[in-house]
Scaffold this active site. Structure first.
Site, short mmCIF file in Angstrom:
data_model
loop_
_atom_site.label_atom_id
_atom_site.label_comp_id
_atom_site.label_asym_id
_atom_site.label_seq_id
_atom_site.Cartn_x
_atom_site.Cartn_y
_atom_site.Cartn_z
N GLY C 148 -11.78 16.70 81.22
CA GLY C 148 -11.04 17.90 81.56
C GLY C 148 -9.57 17.75 81.26
N CYS C 149 -8.87 18.88 81.32
CA CYS C 149 -7.45 18.91 80.96
C CYS C 149 -6.58 18.24 82.03
CB CYS C 149 -7.01 20.34 80.71
SG CYS C 149 -7.43 21.49 82.04
N TYR C 150 -6.71 18.72 83.27
CA TYR C 150 -5.96 18.09 84.35
C TYR C 150 -6.29 16.60 84.43
CZ TYR C 150 -4.45 22.47 86.71
OH TYR C 150 -3.85 23.66 87.05
#
Lengths: 345, 345, 345, 345
Positions: C148-150
């Site tokens: 994921g990005c976070y």
């Protein structure tokens, strides 16, 4: 103290009305109509109102609305067709923010809106709610057709020149730019943050409904039929319309002469600020306020006036002008509730 | 009706003061001080004031300012060092928006600001202008040290928990995000549109001056010395600070319990809005208004409170709080001139 | 030249994949899957591709996809549950951008995602697609769970400190800020321009799914179970995540020491740029590129590291990392198609 | 592989050149000239280049520049007056991004730029670098006057109509809107974030220098002297120009006819994308790319064409067009280094 209802209170024009009315010393907000948010407090839907206004949104109930002195209908075009006649009959003053009651000629309405008008009799009686042009008629009206945002900006920017007789009536072009609140409170993809920010576009070129409303008023000012090019653009900011208006002149003029003429024309108008020669409007000067700012340029090579006018589309272009109309209808000072400085920041 | 002066009237905090005071029923704006724009009308420098306020900016002239009842000094740190003592001596109430009069301990000031304090005596007398904590002292003060923007947001968000005795005093972290008006009216490249928009960054990590101001107040609330991590961030919007505050708790709690405790703590405070459980602040709820909004979360896995507080940095974080302080100083209702709903849009 | 399919090609992660793959010298885009836009060219849905890429979007057809060498599934969680096993069986390499194949422990997945996992066997086999940590495993994988990005931003910012043994493992806090593309291509009202711009907020405090993914990797790096506070925030920009990470240290350190340690840790990593001491990341430095930038601060008063890491959420946080994984899977140079400088402007 | 220098490499047009050249397979960046940042790496000034490009900025040294095959001068008007003749003499190809070498008639230049031209001989020889109009001449040139941003957008949008003979040559109006990078890398207050965002304005009405450049090319296309209204506007976004162009027609036409005519005119032009009838350009379709998008509308009530054209002002409006010119000068495929899809997001 008068009692007011806002129908369509949770749209952007509606909530701006609520913001202005909540600060108006002569108004008690009695009813906030909202189908989508019935049962919720306005301070839940717009949490900026917490501690400021404690009124619940409710579904339309004519009995409730009927007890008000004034009703603002901020609903889509055609949506108020049963409500408005009933209210007028009861002696309630109605200020309608849709396009339904802005036209002199029912055929123009029906052509541009693509639908039959539901209350031709009321349309005849209704008054176009632009105080700078129709102040006296507004005072005695029962039903106000509150002008559109692009139209207010375009009309107030052009009318003095047309009335002066200096203008050629052909080749008038209005190139207008609007912030995104102009599209209303919309969840549609083209108005999402990632699609709108860092973007600009023209839309509805030569077909936007406001064209007809502008033409109606410019034609009256000129005393002859005027057809214009009107191009709306979507710009990545929230509040503000800027209209750049091109008008050929019959003879040589100057920015100084045009400026002086506009200043004279609007000398008694609090909400119209004609910029000094060499200065131009910016939307941040009008954001959050009911002002229209107008700047005049002259292109001597082309003997053409270039007029720039700016307003906040949800204030002078909608809710603020509606309050200004209400002030006239009820004999309040026209500036009541509208004298605060805008935001700038 | 009192007479007011704003020194530094054309900076962003200054002009917000002018905006608020121009709408305050008990205030006459008498003097607007601005070195850069002396001789120009405030409505030339900020054209949103046209038709609203017709006052010329002027260079500092103590004789002119001396005739006022209250003077707001919105100048850089240290810049008012000769003016303020002279005014106090004349019996003029002073509300200073710089960091100069916010400290109990002169050494803390001198360490974090890197300069000698010019008026140690006045510093001792001055009152920290946070009405929610020091209302009574403010009422009788001659000189108010008006709190900083980050600090107001951080302190009001944390103090109830510290006063409750529920908080661990170690490991308190304040991660704060600010809009760009926080940098003042600056022509510096890092604050230019193309460098700021579509960007975010942390800055002055562990070294920002507001850290010391927050620690001063948290320490007093806790009754012991508190050292915090404070990290400011620059965010591409104009108005607004959001602080996310992490505090370990001595024992299990819940969002419900924390929310109830905060609601009780602030139950008489108009300008503090504690959100219902499950709701969190957003800066658009406070933009343009003097409110601080606070939301409480509880992380049960870590026995940690996460508090989110939000305010408009140039209103409750500067000009609005200054007006609130003025209202207290002169015995006006504390909400006078500050009751309008914010912008949202 | 390999053949690639992107399923979910018209979402924001999907279209960024298309952008990157269209510029990749070893890839032929064979299939673009999109339920909403089947039948339309990708250059109609995203008109930036006109003259660049002439491929029609199509509904899912396993026979079409099966002929590809690699399939990127950029669909919502759970949506690919029938597709992926079928593809793997056919020998097609799959890079899945959902959360479905990122977990070592099926129970963690099922708890945080609130649903049964549909392919427990495949989950066991899948490799977490973070090349900086699992390069060798990725090379031989059949199925990649693309991070994921976070999580990418948080993990790469924290792992070196945890592996060094210098960190206290309690009280780790990740305060993360994301641009709006992180919400995907959404027509929901909270992501509309007028609701997002000039606003910021925290959301899903202590409950965001990415928490579990970050904890999984930090725990492995530390060799013990780590529980963190993770707070996501929505910020009014398009691309970019900035994570501010707070970690207490077991003993005194310095920004210089931390910086050196991180530079050493990432010395062979092209896509991780550790800033020189005294410099911090900004999202505009990474926008449009596959880089993660990391800056190290040390708060000596608290013996605490404050780490700031930044990346472009739809590149290194999604599509770019997926391409990096593809490069590894097929033996291309890891930087292929990812060497262009980002946007800055 | 050719060697290139960029003088003025740290301005916005300059750095965009660096971005494009760093991705160009036939170019070696040899010299980056920057007075303000001499001694610093380009990856320090624009940290997006870290790990991508390791070249130091340097003060102007003719001996260094002389060894290059091509020099891009991205300096203010008049600033290259000694450099360019010296380079041309040495056989270095020069692409100048200022206004100095764009004019056929020295008097027009001197009138609109208010200064004597320093190299009248070179001006005569120089070629206007708009490949769509002057491809053959460019190929053999020594010195290219690279067109302006507004001008490229306006000229490419209008020339086909003028060449067709369908247009009235009076009353041509170009209403153009530009993002803020058009003002260059400026620390001036009007371009600061808080003054620009949420604002729009017109400026230099009827006096902007680009007017003369547009008129030069439109006059040549029409075979008669053309004078236009040109109004630039500042819009709160970074990249992008949108021009709305109004042209009266000699006889009835239609959007279909106009579209077909433009498609035919540009049928061999990769970088010009004529939208299908009913579709209009948006700046996000061209951001980051070298494309110009053009959409055609027809207002049948007024027998008027309304043309909307859009480009990225620092790519096709500056750096991208310069690279396109370089490709022609050195016999590379015209699209080399310019084939990547733009940003959209």
């Amino acid at each position: 103290m008068i009692k007011a209802a806002v129908l369509g209170a949770t749209g952007y024009a509606g909530v701006e009305l609520v913001r202005l009315l909540s600060n108006h010393p002569e108004v008690q907000i009695e009813v906030l109509g909202s189908q989508s948010f019935a049962g919720q407090g306005i301070d839940e839907v717009y949490q900026s109102f917490e501690h400021i206004l404690d009124v619940k949104c409710e579904e339309l109930d004519l009995d409730r609305v009927r007890g008000c002195d004034v009703v603002f209908t901020a609903l889509p075009h055609g949506a108020s067709k049963e409500v408005i006649p009933a209210l007028i009959e009861q002696g309630v003053k109605v200020i309608d923010l849709s396009g339904d009651f802005r036209y002199d000629d029912i055929e123009v309405y029906e052509k541009w809106y693509g639908q039959k008008h539901s209350s031709p009799e009321l349309l005849k009686e209704s008054v176009y709610g632009m105080p700078e042009l129709y102040r006296d008629k507004i005072k005695g009206a029962r039903l106000i057709g509150n002008p559109g945002c692009y139209t207010t900006c375009s009309i107030l920017g052009t009318v003095p020149l047309l009335k002066s007789g200096m203008a050629e009536t052909k080749n008038i072009i209005v190139d207008a730019k609007s912030g995104v609140t102009g599209a209303g409170r919309s969840a549609a993809l083209p108005y999402s943050f990632c699609e709108c920010t860092e973007n600009m576009k023209a839309y509805k070129v030569a077909t936007h409904r406001h064209t007809s409303e502008i033409e109606q008023e410019l034609s009256k000012a000129a005393g002859e039929e005027i057809i214009i090019s009107f191009t709306p653009h979507l710009i990545p900011l929230k509040r503000g319309i800027l209209a750049t208006i091109y008008v050929n002149l019959k003879q040589k003029s100057s920015a100084a002469e045009l400026t002086e003429m506009y200043k004279e024309f609007y000398k008694d108008e609090f909400f119209v600020r004609v910029k000094d020669e060499g200065h131009l409007p910016e939307t941040k000067f009008v954001a959050g306020s009911n002002f229209v700012d107008i700047g005049l340029c002259y292109d001597e090579r082309l003997q053409r006036a270039v007029i720039v006018s700016a307003l906040d589309n949800i204030v002078k272009g909608a809710a603020g002008q509606a309050v200004q109309n209400m002030n006239l209808l009820f004999g309040f000072d026209e500036k009541t509730g509208l004298k605060n400085a805008g935001f700038y920041l």
